[in-house]
Design an enzyme around this catalytic site. Structure first.
Site, PDB file in Angstrom:
ATOM      1  N   ASP A  87       2.296  -9.099   9.270  1.00 55.62           N
ATOM      2  CA  ASP A  87       0.864  -9.376   9.127  1.00 55.62           C
ATOM      3  C   ASP A  87       0.689 -10.889   9.044  1.00 55.62           C
ATOM      4  OD1 ASP A  87      -0.193  -6.606   8.891  1.00 55.62           O
ATOM      5  OD2 ASP A  87       1.218  -6.576   7.228  1.00 55.62           O
ATOM      6  N   VAL A 103      10.990  -6.823   9.702  1.00 58.04           N
ATOM      7  CA  VAL A 103      12.166  -5.948   9.813  1.00 58.04           C
ATOM      8  C   VAL A 103      11.867  -4.935  10.912  1.00 58.04           C
ATOM      9  CG1 VAL A 103      13.651  -4.292   8.606  1.00 58.04           C
ATOM     10  CG2 VAL A 103      12.745  -6.271   7.379  1.00 58.04           C
ATOM     11  N   SER A 113       6.517  -0.241  10.077  1.00 55.31           N
ATOM     12  CA  SER A 113       5.141  -0.140   9.594  1.00 55.31           C
ATOM     13  C   SER A 113       4.934   1.266   9.050  1.00 55.31           C
ATOM     14  CB  SER A 113       4.172  -0.365  10.763  1.00 55.31           C
ATOM     15  OG  SER A 113       2.881   0.105  10.423  1.00 55.31           O
ATOM     16  N   GLN A 125       5.907 -11.096   7.400  1.00 59.84           N
ATOM     17  CA  GLN A 125       5.466 -11.848   8.577  1.00 59.84           C
ATOM     18  C   GLN A 125       4.785 -10.969   9.612  1.00 59.84           C
ATOM     19  OE1 GLN A 125       6.141 -15.546   9.205  1.00 59.84           O
ATOM     20  NE2 GLN A 125       4.351 -14.715  10.240  1.00 59.84           N
ATOM     21  N   HIS A 174       8.884   1.237   3.465  1.00 59.63           N
ATOM     22  CA  HIS A 174       9.958   1.276   4.456  1.00 59.63           C
ATOM     23  C   HIS A 174      10.867   0.066   4.232  1.00 59.63           C
ATOM     24  CE1 HIS A 174       7.533  -1.786   6.359  1.00 59.63           C
ATOM     25  NE2 HIS A 174       6.518  -0.945   6.456  1.00 59.63           N
ATOM     26  N   GLU A 175      11.863  -0.077   5.092  1.00 58.30           N
ATOM     27  CA  GLU A 175      12.839  -1.163   4.927  1.00 58.30           C
ATOM     28  C   GLU A 175      12.183  -2.546   4.908  1.00 58.30           C
ATOM     29  OE1 GLU A 175      16.054  -1.151   4.228  1.00 58.30           O
ATOM     30  OE2 GLU A 175      15.968   1.026   4.080  1.00 58.30           O
ATOM     31  N   GLY A 176      11.072  -2.680   5.620  1.00 61.24           N
ATOM     32  CA  GLY A 176      10.359  -3.966   5.628  1.00 61.24           C
ATOM     33  C   GLY A 176       9.897  -4.316   4.217  1.00 61.24           C
ATOM     34  N   HIS A 177       9.215  -3.363   3.557  1.00 60.52           N
ATOM     35  CA  HIS A 177       8.776  -3.602   2.177  1.00 60.52           C
ATOM     36  C   HIS A 177       9.980  -3.875   1.279  1.00 60.52           C
ATOM     37  CE1 HIS A 177       5.439  -0.687   3.411  1.00 60.52           C
ATOM     38  NE2 HIS A 177       4.760  -1.749   3.000  1.00 60.52           N
ATOM     39  N   MET A 209       0.848  -1.189   0.000  1.00 60.20           N
ATOM     40  CA  MET A 209       0.000   0.000   0.000  1.00 60.20           C
ATOM     41  C   MET A 209       0.890   1.248   0.000  1.00 60.20           C
ATOM     42  SD  MET A 209      -3.466  -0.955   1.977  1.00 60.20           S
ATOM     43  CE  MET A 209      -2.922  -0.654   3.630  1.00 60.20           C
TER      44      MET A 209
END
Ligand code: PAF
Length: 284
Positions: free
Chosen positions: A150, A176, A185, A148, A34-37, A30
């Site tokens: 979500d 992350v 997030s 992970q 961030h680093e997670g994506h 969406m």
């Protein structure tokens, strides 16, 4: 990297790659990356020939009193970040390109969509499974990558893909975290300075729960109560739920069994920002 805004345009581009037997990966997002994506995109890119990322704030997964209108958006920044990751296509459709005015078909997973997150966000997962199905049909990737953080979303999508025979492999990649442990997030941007500090209570309470289990505590109600008491030390935190379930089945248990893995799952509001986090704990 090509920026694509129309379904047909993306289909045409990907058709050629599919004919050339290229492996296509897909990361739905969406935006407000961030680093997670980016870790998901990097995994996708490293394991495929063609990497597609979608950036679409999906209205159907937000409840009427949720943050759809305020959800952070920064298309220009997202495009730059994806370009840096060597993503091949970024799909950024308008809402009208995805949902026609007479749209009336939804996908509903019935077993896991009403528990935990689903209890607090009743139509959320129906919106997620619907948009993810649509995106899978548009992109037709060989594999798709989810985070992970979500965990329930990942489970529901895996179930949906299995139940509906959707020909896509689902990869779930680790959470992350910021240096102080807060799970990355897009919603972290909502936190004030003081709330941002307090938000580490989620991570710290998960560490605490894990330490109880490592010290051989197996009574789930007791572990949950202790985690809740830990969170209540923060006067900015309001608990939606603390739950412990079997890792693969998401079934609740009364006592932990050795050799098995469990999720500790949390949803906590810090001020008006709702955050979720989880740990997988292996019982020795
Ligand atoms: O995890 C998300 O960001 C969203 O739920 C997803 C999978 C992109 C669907 O809108």
């Amino acid at each position: 990297m090509k920026i694509i805004r129309y379904v047909e345009e993306l289909r045409q581009e990907l058709k050629t790659h599919r004919c050339n037997k290229k492996v296509i990966s897909f990361v739905p997002t969406m935006g407000y990356l961030h680093e997670g994506h980016l870790s998901l995109v990097s995994y996708a890119k490293n394991n495929s020939d063609v990497c597609v990322v979608s950036v679409f704030v999906n209205p159907t997964q937000f409840g009427p009193n949720e943050d759809f209108n305020h959800y952070p958006r920064d298309e220009e920044r997202d495009i730059k970040l994806l370009d840096k990751e060597n993503c091949d296509y970024v799909f950024i459709p308008e809402i009208s390109e995805i949902y026609s005015e007479d749209f009336s078909t939804f996908v509903l997973e019935k077993k896991f969509s009403k528990i935990l997150e689903g209890e607090f966000r009743p139509a959320h997962f129906e919106g997620v499974t619907t948009i993810v199905t649509k995106l899978f049909n548009i992109v037709q990737p060989d594999f798709a990558v989810f985070g992970q953080k979500d965990a329930q979303q990942a489970l529901i999508i895996q179930k949906m893909v299995k139940d509906l025979n959707i020909p896509v492999q689902i990869e779930v990649r680790p959470i992350v975290r910021e240096v102080d442990g807060l799970a990355m997030s897009s919603r972290n941007i909502y936190l004030s300075k003081e709330e941002r500090k307090e938000a580490t209570i989620l991570y710290r309470s998960l560490l605490y729960g894990k330490s109880l289990i490592e010290r051989n505590e197996i009574d789930v109600d007791l572990i949950k109560e202790k985690i809740k008491d830990f969170i209540k030390q923060s006067n900015l935190a309001k608990i939606d739920y603390v739950e412990i379930v079997e890792k693969d089945s998401f079934e609740k248990v009364k006592f932990l069994e050795s050799g098995k893995a469990y999720f500790i799952l949390l949803a906590v509001r810090i001020g008006s920002t709702r955050l979720i986090d989880n740990f997988v704990v292996q019982v020795s």
